[in-house]
Design an enzyme around this catalytic site. Sequence first.
Site, mmCIF file in Angstrom:
data_model
loop_
_atom_site.group_PDB
_atom_site.id
_atom_site.type_symbol
_atom_site.label_atom_id
_atom_site.label_comp_id
_atom_site.label_asym_id
_atom_site.label_seq_id
_atom_site.Cartn_x
_atom_site.Cartn_y
_atom_site.Cartn_z
ATOM 1 C CE LYS A 140 -10.104 4.270 -53.393
ATOM 2 N NZ LYS A 140 -9.924 4.987 -52.129
ATOM 3 N NE ARG A 197 -2.435 12.553 -50.732
ATOM 4 C CZ ARG A 197 -2.778 12.404 -49.450
ATOM 5 N NH1 ARG A 197 -1.880 12.574 -48.490
ATOM 6 N NH2 ARG A 197 -4.017 12.089 -49.119
HETATM 7 N N1 BES Z 1 -10.234 9.033 -54.310
HETATM 8 C C1 BES Z 1 -9.911 8.818 -52.943
HETATM 9 C C2 BES Z 1 -10.718 9.716 -51.996
HETATM 10 C C3 BES Z 1 -12.212 9.504 -51.971
HETATM 11 C C4 BES Z 1 -12.780 8.696 -51.012
HETATM 12 C C5 BES Z 1 -13.031 10.159 -52.869
HETATM 13 C C6 BES Z 1 -14.158 8.518 -50.974
HETATM 14 C C7 BES Z 1 -14.390 10.003 -52.838
HETATM 15 C C8 BES Z 1 -14.967 9.190 -51.889
HETATM 16 C C9 BES Z 1 -8.438 9.096 -52.696
HETATM 17 O O1 BES Z 1 -7.592 8.865 -53.756
HETATM 18 C C10 BES Z 1 -7.998 8.203 -51.579
HETATM 19 O O2 BES Z 1 -8.108 7.037 -51.723
HETATM 20 N N2 BES Z 1 -7.531 8.806 -50.487
HETATM 21 C C11 BES Z 1 -7.097 8.080 -49.362
HETATM 22 C C12 BES Z 1 -5.840 8.726 -48.835
HETATM 23 C C13 BES Z 1 -5.160 7.963 -47.747
HETATM 24 C C14 BES Z 1 -4.583 6.680 -48.301
HETATM 25 C C15 BES Z 1 -4.073 8.820 -47.159
HETATM 26 C C16 BES Z 1 -8.192 8.121 -48.305
HETATM 27 O O3 BES Z 1 -8.826 9.172 -48.164
HETATM 28 O O4 BES Z 1 -8.424 7.110 -47.661
HETATM 29 ZN ZN ZN Z 2 -6.956 6.817 -53.859
#
Ligand code: BES
Ligand code: ZN
Length: 497
Positions: free
Chosen positions: A271, A345
């Site tokens: 990230k 997931r």
């Molecule tokens: N933990 C994150 C989702 C999240 C984002 C929670 C902001 C709280 C605040 C999750 O694991 C994630 O990173 N999801 C990705 C999925 C994508 C790579 C398909 C996302 O939402 O960008």
């Molecule tokens: Zn994530």
Amino acid sequence: MTSIALTSAPVTTLDVDALIVGITDEGKKHVEGPPALPDDVRVSLEKALEALGANGKLGEITRVPGTGLVKARMIVAVGLGDVRILDLEKVRRTVGAALRSLAGTKSVGIVVTSPDGPRVEAIAMGALLGNYAFHAFRGASASSQQAPVLKILITGAPKNKEQSAALDRAVVIAEAVNYARDLVNTPPSALPPEEIAQQAIEAVGKLPVRVEVWDEDALARDEFGGILAVGQGSANPPRLIRLEYSPKGAKKTVALVGKGVTFDSGGLSLKPPKAMETMKCDMSGAAAVIAAVTALARMKAKVNVIGWIPTVENMPGGHAQRPGDVITIYGGRTVEVLNTDAEGRLILADALVAASEEQPDLIVDAATLTGAQIIALGDRTSGIMSNDDDLQAAIYETAKRAGETMWHMPIPEESRGTLDSPIADIKNIGDGKGGMLSAAAFLREFVPEGQPWAHLDIAGPAFNEGGPYGYTPKGGTGAAVRTFIQVAEDVAQGQLP
Ligand code: BES
Ligand code: ZN
Ligand code: ZN
């Protein structure tokens, strides 16, 4: 620790620093409800409020000196707006905001003007949730913080069985929410997966809850491939936690599943720095499960509750999984991992398969699963998805009664289509559109047909990055705790699934 109690002492002589009274906006800055305040005090207070320009609109807070009116040093008039449309959530929010505004004050009395059980419960809940503060990690600045109110007295309600039960219930639930907030606010270095397991053990303490923890060897033995794959990039090993509360005579069983990513760096699909700042909140689902199971055991709920918590730290270490890896989820399905940041997931898939094996009457999971949830619904409304439309509608009602804002979201057929993998059973990302929905479509694959299941995406609501509002503090909010508790109670009552 804040104490809260009902008192039959007269309002005027109540020995507290501040007295909270509700006022409405109907014309005359009406102090709400007749019985609690003597007429002359009420009239004088209304005059004072009028002079200060208070108009009773929802959320307004006006302080008036108590001198000559009541023993309390000050009266805090909270605007309730139009009482004809005053619902319990408005009561919780108003009282919550009032309590927060009184941080630094030692004792507070709250005047109840509609003395029924639900109103007492809402007042106590709002007060205890609004009074929350987290100072555990302050050093030099600790002494300059305003402490939460220490003593809360609810006055004006009869001290009978109904009121006491309402108060007890509010205390147990609010403590559970505040406990979940503490876990979420705790820095990720202090709360790796092993420590989440330790916290679960300590939280249930002497309550009749069985705790089972899979360490990395047990996870490998039982082939929890999702949890192991996400966990392998971190020096802190993963865990799977199972909590079981099965009281005598309970006929129904609900399984609660919570995403427990103690820190989500994204893994090799790293990230950007800004997006990582709040990623200690990625275990909010796990916190909600521990808190809810504990609360239900304390309340002696007549329902079996199984809590499942897959917990990992998602890090890009030398052993981290790579985009392109194929992993095998518990039960045998294979997943092509194309984005290691879609890790929730993967660990939930393991847990959902394990939870389903026991064929509970209902499975509900809560997860900070997708950024797409925040795009779609904002940061105060969670998404509800399910493999059954009627169940989804019922969960919405349950969440609303519990005081949590959620909204129905679909799992369209095309979102499953985007998850087709050329080499494995499924891949872990879709085409980028409707990301909350394709995440739910992914999870649904791991729940057998006919198994009632609902999924709560709490990515936004779990963590409040803005200023505090109502009874919601900055930081961890305790999202899903109250819904989980209410869901289990509804299952006990035969109202769910
Ligand atoms: N933990 C994150 C989702 C999240 C984002 C929670 C902001 C709280 C605040 C999750 O694991 C994630 O990173 N999801 C990705 C999925 C994508 C790579 C398909 C996302 O939402 O960008
Ligand atoms: Zn994530
Ligand atoms: Zn995550």
